[in-house]
Design an enzyme around this catalytic site. Sequence first.
Site, mmCIF file in Angstrom:
data_model
loop_
_atom_site.group_PDB
_atom_site.id
_atom_site.type_symbol
_atom_site.label_atom_id
_atom_site.label_comp_id
_atom_site.label_asym_id
_atom_site.label_seq_id
_atom_site.Cartn_x
_atom_site.Cartn_y
_atom_site.Cartn_z
ATOM 1 N N THR A 1 33.466 33.479 97.696
ATOM 2 C CA THR A 1 32.178 32.833 96.957
ATOM 3 C C THR A 1 31.635 34.051 96.542
ATOM 4 O OG1 THR A 1 30.831 32.672 98.601
ATOM 5 C CG2 THR A 1 32.661 30.530 98.252
ATOM 6 N N CYS A 2 31.396 35.128 96.992
ATOM 7 C CA CYS A 2 30.496 36.504 97.148
ATOM 8 C C CYS A 2 31.515 37.185 95.430
ATOM 9 C CB CYS A 2 31.126 37.754 98.254
ATOM 10 S SG CYS A 2 30.456 37.056 99.697
#
Length: 876
Positions: A843-844
Site C-alpha cells: 500500500t505504500c
Amino acid sequence: MANSQTQQGQAPNPAYSQLKVTVASAKLKDNTGSWFSGKADPYVELSVDGQPPRKTEVIKKTWTPQWNEHFTVLVTPQSKLEFKVYNHFSVKSDVVIGKCAVDVLSLLKKHHGKLENLSLKQELKSESKNGPARGGDLHVTLDGLSISADILARYTTTNGPSSQPNGDVSHNQTRTNQSQATASTAATGARPRTNSSNAGKSRRPAPARPPPPVPRPLPTPPSPNQSSSGGNAQSVSSSTSAGSSSGSSTTTTTTSTTTTSSTTAAPTTTSSSTTARSAPPPAGSARSGAPITVDINNQPLPPAWEMRIDPHGRPYYVDHNTRTTTWERPQPLPPGWERRTDPRGRVYYVDHNTRTTTWQRPTVDSVRNFEQWHQHRNQMHNATLQQFQQRFLFPNANQVESSDPLGQLPGGWEKRVEPNGRVYFVNHHTRTTQWEDPRTQGALNEEPLPEGWEMRYTNEGVRYFVDHNTRTTTFQDPRSGTGNKGPKGAFGVPIAYERSFRWKLGQFRYLCQSNALASHVKLTVSRDSLFEQSFQQVMRLQPFDLRRRLYIIFKGEEGLDYGGVAREWFFMLSQEVLNPMYCLFEYANKSNYSLQINAASSVNPDHLLYFRFVGRFIAMALFHQKFIYSGFTMPFYKRMLNKKLIVKDLETIDPEFYNSLVWVRDNNVEECALDLTFSADFEILGKIDTFDLKPEGRDVGVTEENKEEYISLMTQWRFNRGIEEQTKAFLEGFNEVLPLQWLQYFDERELELMLCGMQEIDMEDWQRHTIYRHYTRTSKQVVWFWQAVKEFDHEKRARLLQFVTGTCRLPVGGFAELMGSNGPQKFCIEKVGKDTWLPRSHTCFNRLDLPPYKSYEQLLEKISYAIEETEGFAQE
C-alpha cells in the site's frame, strides 16, 4: 547599555536544550485502604516548569506497569521535571497514585554537566487518610543533555556565595577583623585552602569558581625604599600601567593592618576620558582596524592582578580591585576602551571609538572579531539590498505592444518570452507563472450577468461572482447555460473553474508542507479497539506533534509504514468514529446518508472531548492528504468555512422543514391564521423544550412584515438546535491542528472533495495510468486481470483499490495523482511468486504482486479471496 553579560546576583539567561526522558516502569502501592479496590490502570503525566503535560499510555490492571515511552522536552539547567502517576477511571476523574520531582541542576552538578543514559529511581509520594504516604517507585532515564562547565558555573554561583566573574564588582563589604585576617594571611604567603571533604576524592574537572581571593600586596622585586604595602601596590600599578593600553584605568589600592576605620572601604576607581586618551598605546600596537597579534601569556597582568597556584597545581588569577578570582588570564583593555563603575557598583566598559558601552570585558581578539564580523555583515547587507532592488524592479511590466488586440495586462502581471520563443505570464502578486493569458481566462461568455450579480477578481487574479440579492459569492458563472459551455474537467465543471480549484489546492498543500515539523510521531493501535486506543494516543499528544509525519503500527503486525498503513488507519478509524451507533453523528435523513452532529450525543458525559478528538482527526486527514470513509452534510462544511447558512441549505437535510418555510414565505400568514410566534419546540430524549427565536419570542406573532425575520431566525435555529457545544468542541479541536483560515478560499463542495476524494472509478483512467514490472500490457495475466476488474461491481472494485492503495477513494486528479511514499506514484502490477500464491499488495507504493496464474478462473478466485478474506500487514 548593552547587557551582554549576566549581572551580579542574577541567573544567566536560560538556554533551552533537548532532554530525552524515558518513562520506563513503576512499582506502585495501593494506599486506598479499600477491601474492594482492584488493580490500577496507571499512566504517567510529565510536565516541565508548569508547561502542558505529556502523558504515557494507560496500562490496564497492574501495580507494576511497564511503559518504556520516550519524550523529548526542552529544559534549562534550572528546570524541574514533575512526574505524576494517575489511576485511570472511565466513569469518574482520574486519581493521583503518587508524584515526584527531579531537579535538573542538582543532577548536572552531580554528574559534571552531562546526563547520558542516567537511570533514576524516584520515590513517589501520595496523600492518604493518615497523611503523606509512600506511593511506590518510578524508574525513569534521562539522556542527551550536556552543559559546559562555564555555563554550569554561572548557575552555581547564583545559588552560592557572592563570587563574580572577571571584571565584576563585589558589593559585599568586609569587616575590619576580616580584612586584617586576610591581610595577615596574605603576609604569610599561604596558598588558598580547599574543602577538606574533597581531599580524598579523585581529581575532577575544573570547579565552577576558584578559591576565595586573598587581598594581599602584589609581589615586587625587593627594594630598600619600599616600606609599606601601600607603596608596593602603587609602584606595581605605575609599572604595569606603562605597558597597558591607553584605555586602562589607574587604580590605587591601600591595605594596612593598622587601619582604624570600622569597615574596609571598597576600592575606588579613578578614570576619565582625558586620562584614557593621554596614556600612549603600547609599543608595537597597531590601529584598531588592523589585525593585532598578541601573545597573552607574555603580556604583563593588568594593575592589581596577581597569578597564584592552587594545591592541584592549576594557575588562577586574583583581582584585588573587585576581590574576585578567575581561571582565565586577564588581558589589557584594547585601545580606546575604559573601565567604569555605575552608581550601583556594577562594572561596565566604555568604547570611546564607537561611543558604546557593554557589561562584558573586552579583549583584543573579541574587538577584532567583532569588527571583522561587522564589516562582513555590511558587505552582505549591501549585496542583498542591491539584489532585492534589482529583483523587484520591473518597469513597464504590464505594458504590451500597442497592436495587441487584448489590450493591457491586469495590474501586477508581466508577459515574458522563453529562449525557444514560447510566451508565458508572471503574476507578481503570488509569484507564480502560467502559460494562459490572464486576459482570455473566462472570456467565453459574452452575455450579461443576471440582475444583482457582479464579477470580481481576487488578489491572485482568480475570477468570482457576487450575488447582491443573497449576499453570497461563488466561483461558478451564474449566466444561463454556462455549465454546458466549454470542455469539462475531471470534476464535471468547466476547465477554468477546475484550474482555479487546482491552484487553491496547491496553495493549501504548500501551507501544510511549510508548517510540517521534523521527525515523526508514532501511534501503536490494535484493530480490536481501534477507536479507544487512537482516541487516547491522539489526545495525549500536543497539537503541534500531530503535524509530524505519522508512523502507524498495528499491534501484532510487522508492516512498515511508508504511507500505506497510515492511509488504512485513517480509512478504518473514520468508519469507527463516524459510525452513528456511537451516537456522536447521525444520518441527515432517510435518503441522505451524509453525516451531521447528533443532538442526543449528550448521553455520553465525555461527548465534548470526543468531538474535540474528531476535530483533530479530520484536521489531520486534511493536513496529511488522507481520505476518510464518509463525508458530512453541505451545511456542516459551510459552518467549518464560517459561511452564512440560508433556507436553501435545509433542502438536503430536512426537506419537510424546508417546504414548510417556503410555504410560509410564499403565502400570506395573516390570511391563513396560523398563529405562528417567534418560538419553536424541540424534542430530545423524550423531553420537549420550547425555545424563543428572539427575546420573549413566544409572545411575538408572525406577520407579513416580520416573516422574513422569522424565516431567517428559524433557519439558524434549525441548524444549531442542540449542537452548539458539540460544534464548538469540534472546531476547537480542528483549529488546534490546522487553522480554519487556511480553508477560507474553498467552498463547501471543494472541501468535501479534499476530505473524501472521488468515489467514482473510471476504468479507462485506471488502465491508462498503470505501469507494469516483469509484465507487459499484452501479457495474458494482465489481460485476465482487467477482464476480471471490469466484471466486478462498484463495491468489489472499491475493495480491490483499498487492498492495493489502503483506501477506496481517489485524489482529485484520478489515478494519475495516486500518492505513494515519496509523492505521486502510479498503480503498479508486478510479476512475483508462484501460481499457488495469493496476490499481495504494497500500500505504500500502490503495487500489486500478481503471481503468474495459469488460467482466468484461477486468477479470479485468488483475487476475490485476497480482497475479501485477508486483513493486516506483514514484512517480506
